[in-house]
Design a protein around this motif. Structure first.
Motif, PDB file in Angstrom:
ATOM      1  N   ASN A 260       1.689  16.662   6.094  1.00  0.00           N
ATOM      2  CA  ASN A 260       1.053  16.770   4.785  1.00  0.00           C
ATOM      3  C   ASN A 260       1.763  15.948   3.717  1.00  0.00           C
ATOM      4  O   ASN A 260       2.979  15.852   3.707  1.00  0.00           O
ATOM      5  N   ALA A 261       0.949  15.397   2.828  1.00  0.00           N
ATOM      6  CA  ALA A 261       1.473  14.717   1.643  1.00  0.00           C
ATOM      7  C   ALA A 261       1.610  15.769   0.552  1.00  0.00           C
ATOM      8  O   ALA A 261       0.629  16.418   0.192  1.00  0.00           O
ATOM      9  N   LEU A 262       2.812  15.953   0.049  1.00  0.00           N
ATOM     10  CA  LEU A 262       3.062  16.982  -0.951  1.00  0.00           C
ATOM     11  C   LEU A 262       2.493  16.622  -2.315  1.00  0.00           C
ATOM     12  O   LEU A 262       2.271  17.496  -3.142  1.00  0.00           O
ATOM     13  N   ASN A 263       2.248  15.328  -2.544  1.00  0.00           N
ATOM     14  CA  ASN A 263       1.760  14.889  -3.851  1.00  0.00           C
ATOM     15  C   ASN A 263       0.296  14.464  -3.835  1.00  0.00           C
ATOM     16  O   ASN A 263      -0.175  13.832  -4.763  1.00  0.00           O
ATOM     17  N   ILE A 264      -0.437  14.855  -2.825  1.00  0.00           N
ATOM     18  CA  ILE A 264      -1.816  14.386  -2.713  1.00  0.00           C
ATOM     19  C   ILE A 264      -2.739  15.006  -3.759  1.00  0.00           C
ATOM     20  O   ILE A 264      -3.734  14.425  -4.136  1.00  0.00           O
TER      21      ILE A 264
ATOM     22  N   GLU B 292       0.850  -1.190   0.000  1.00  0.00           N
ATOM     23  CA  GLU B 292       0.000   0.000   0.000  1.00  0.00           C
ATOM     24  C   GLU B 292       0.894   1.251   0.000  1.00  0.00           C
ATOM     25  O   GLU B 292       1.952   1.253   0.613  1.00  0.00           O
ATOM     26  N   PRO B 293       0.452   2.308  -0.652  1.00  0.00           N
ATOM     27  CA  PRO B 293       1.231   3.545  -0.608  1.00  0.00           C
ATOM     28  C   PRO B 293       1.144   4.193   0.781  1.00  0.00           C
ATOM     29  O   PRO B 293       0.100   4.124   1.430  1.00  0.00           O
ATOM     30  N   TYR B 294       2.248   4.765   1.224  1.00  0.00           N
ATOM     31  CA  TYR B 294       2.258   5.436   2.520  1.00  0.00           C
ATOM     32  C   TYR B 294       3.384   6.458   2.569  1.00  0.00           C
ATOM     33  O   TYR B 294       4.257   6.505   1.712  1.00  0.00           O
ATOM     34  N   LEU B 295       3.358   7.249   3.617  1.00  0.00           N
ATOM     35  CA  LEU B 295       4.399   8.216   3.912  1.00  0.00           C
ATOM     36  C   LEU B 295       4.655   8.142   5.405  1.00  0.00           C
ATOM     37  O   LEU B 295       3.732   8.308   6.200  1.00  0.00           O
TER      38      LEU B 295
ATOM     39  N   ILE C 157      -0.491   8.433   6.101  1.00  0.00           N
ATOM     40  CA  ILE C 157       0.626   9.218   6.601  1.00  0.00           C
ATOM     41  C   ILE C 157       0.872   8.740   8.026  1.00  0.00           C
ATOM     42  O   ILE C 157       0.048   8.946   8.911  1.00  0.00           O
ATOM     43  N   LEU C 158       1.992   8.055   8.226  1.00  0.00           N
ATOM     44  CA  LEU C 158       2.325   7.482   9.534  1.00  0.00           C
ATOM     45  C   LEU C 158       3.135   8.498  10.330  1.00  0.00           C
ATOM     46  O   LEU C 158       4.068   9.104   9.805  1.00  0.00           O
ATOM     47  N   LEU C 159       2.775   8.659  11.594  1.00  0.00           N
ATOM     48  CA  LEU C 159       3.395   9.705  12.389  1.00  0.00           C
ATOM     49  C   LEU C 159       3.418   9.324  13.865  1.00  0.00           C
ATOM     50  O   LEU C 159       2.371   9.057  14.456  1.00  0.00           O
ATOM     51  N   ASP C 160       4.608   9.281  14.449  1.00  0.00           N
ATOM     52  CA  ASP C 160       4.760   9.086  15.893  1.00  0.00           C
ATOM     53  C   ASP C 160       4.789  10.461  16.538  1.00  0.00           C
ATOM     54  O   ASP C 160       5.579  11.322  16.144  1.00  0.00           O
TER      55      ASP C 160
ATOM     56  N   SER D  77      -3.747  17.791   8.897  1.00  0.00           N
ATOM     57  CA  SER D  77      -3.204  16.994   7.798  1.00  0.00           C
ATOM     58  C   SER D  77      -4.117  17.091   6.589  1.00  0.00           C
ATOM     59  O   SER D  77      -5.333  17.222   6.724  1.00  0.00           O
ATOM     60  N   ASN D  78      -3.514  16.972   5.413  1.00  0.00           N
ATOM     61  CA  ASN D  78      -4.294  16.944   4.172  1.00  0.00           C
ATOM     62  C   ASN D  78      -4.481  15.516   3.671  1.00  0.00           C
ATOM     63  O   ASN D  78      -5.037  15.300   2.609  1.00  0.00           O
ATOM     64  N   GLY D  79      -4.005  14.541   4.434  1.00  0.00           N
ATOM     65  CA  GLY D  79      -4.083  13.147   3.998  1.00  0.00           C
ATOM     66  C   GLY D  79      -4.682  12.242   5.053  1.00  0.00           C
ATOM     67  O   GLY D  79      -5.176  12.683   6.078  1.00  0.00           O
ATOM     68  N   CYS D  80      -4.600  10.966   4.779  1.00  0.00           N
ATOM     69  CA  CYS D  80      -5.168   9.944   5.661  1.00  0.00           C
ATOM     70  C   CYS D  80      -4.168   9.668   6.793  1.00  0.00           C
ATOM     71  O   CYS D  80      -3.402   8.705   6.755  1.00  0.00           O
TER      72      CYS D  80
END
Length: 192
Positions: free
Chosen positions: A112-116, A82-85, A132-135, A151-154
């Motif tokens: 934010n995802a720059l390519n969303i 799956e795609p992720y950041l 978008i994974l974030l600790d 955030s602009n993404g999931c």
């Protein structure tokens, strides 16, 4: 710089990895800064060794407002995956110990995802739904009272325990503000 009260630092990290052998930065304490913004944009998966060393040399003991803005590109690492950041390395570069930002009361975090919104991408729908994974190391901000998450993404946030094996310390927040897209609601609800 003795009278400096607002400080913004923007770092753009390109696609090249930098091998770090023995880099060191002179310690810089900027005690009068009250409003601090750190922005990091990364172009692809990378190592953050140099970034971590650089940011560990900076100290802002008087900051009460901290705004961290992270950005990168959602991508598929494996064909069947799956795609992720993941922006956790960048967060780990900024937050290294609990005396870096001891007085922060307001913390705004953007991921934010720059390519969303890239319309030319043949995987546009997949990218928009990529996580978008974030600790989030709230335990390293002992005096934070107001937390904003954008955030602009999931977004898929999780609390990070800065000291492995110890109890998770979470400051007593007075307000939590969340500005996200609807696809991220379930992940963020679980976080809160």
């Amino acid at each position: 710089m003795k009278g400096l009260e607002s400080f913004a630092l923007k770092l753009e990290i390109g696609s090249q990895d930098y091998a770090v052998r023995h880099a060191s930065f002179k310690k810089a304490e900027i005690p009068r800064v009250r409003r601090l913004k750190i922005e990091i944009e990364c172009q692809r998966l990378r190592r953050c060794d140099l970034l971590k060393m650089f940011l560990s040399s900076l100290s802002f003991p008087g900051a009460v407002d901290l705004h961290v803005k992270l950005g990168g590109c959602i991508a598929k690492i494996h064909v069947e995956g799956e795609p992720y950041l993941s922006l956790s390395q960048e967060m780990g570069s900024i937050f290294q110990h609990d005396v870096q930002f001891p007085r922060v009361k307001r913390f705004c975090l953007e991921a934010n995802a720059l390519n969303i919104d890239a319309e030319d991408s043949m995987y546009s729908t997949e990218i928009q739904q990529g996580q978008i994974l974030l600790d989030i190391p709230l335990g390293l901000l002992p005096n934070v009272k107001h937390f904003t998450l954008r955030s602009n993404g999931c977004l898929r946030p999780r609390l990070q325990n800065p000291i492995a094996g110890s109890a998770l310390r979470i400051p007593a927040l007075e307000t939590i503000t969340v500005q996200i897209i609807k696809w991220a609601a379930i992940n963020v609800a679980d976080f809160i």
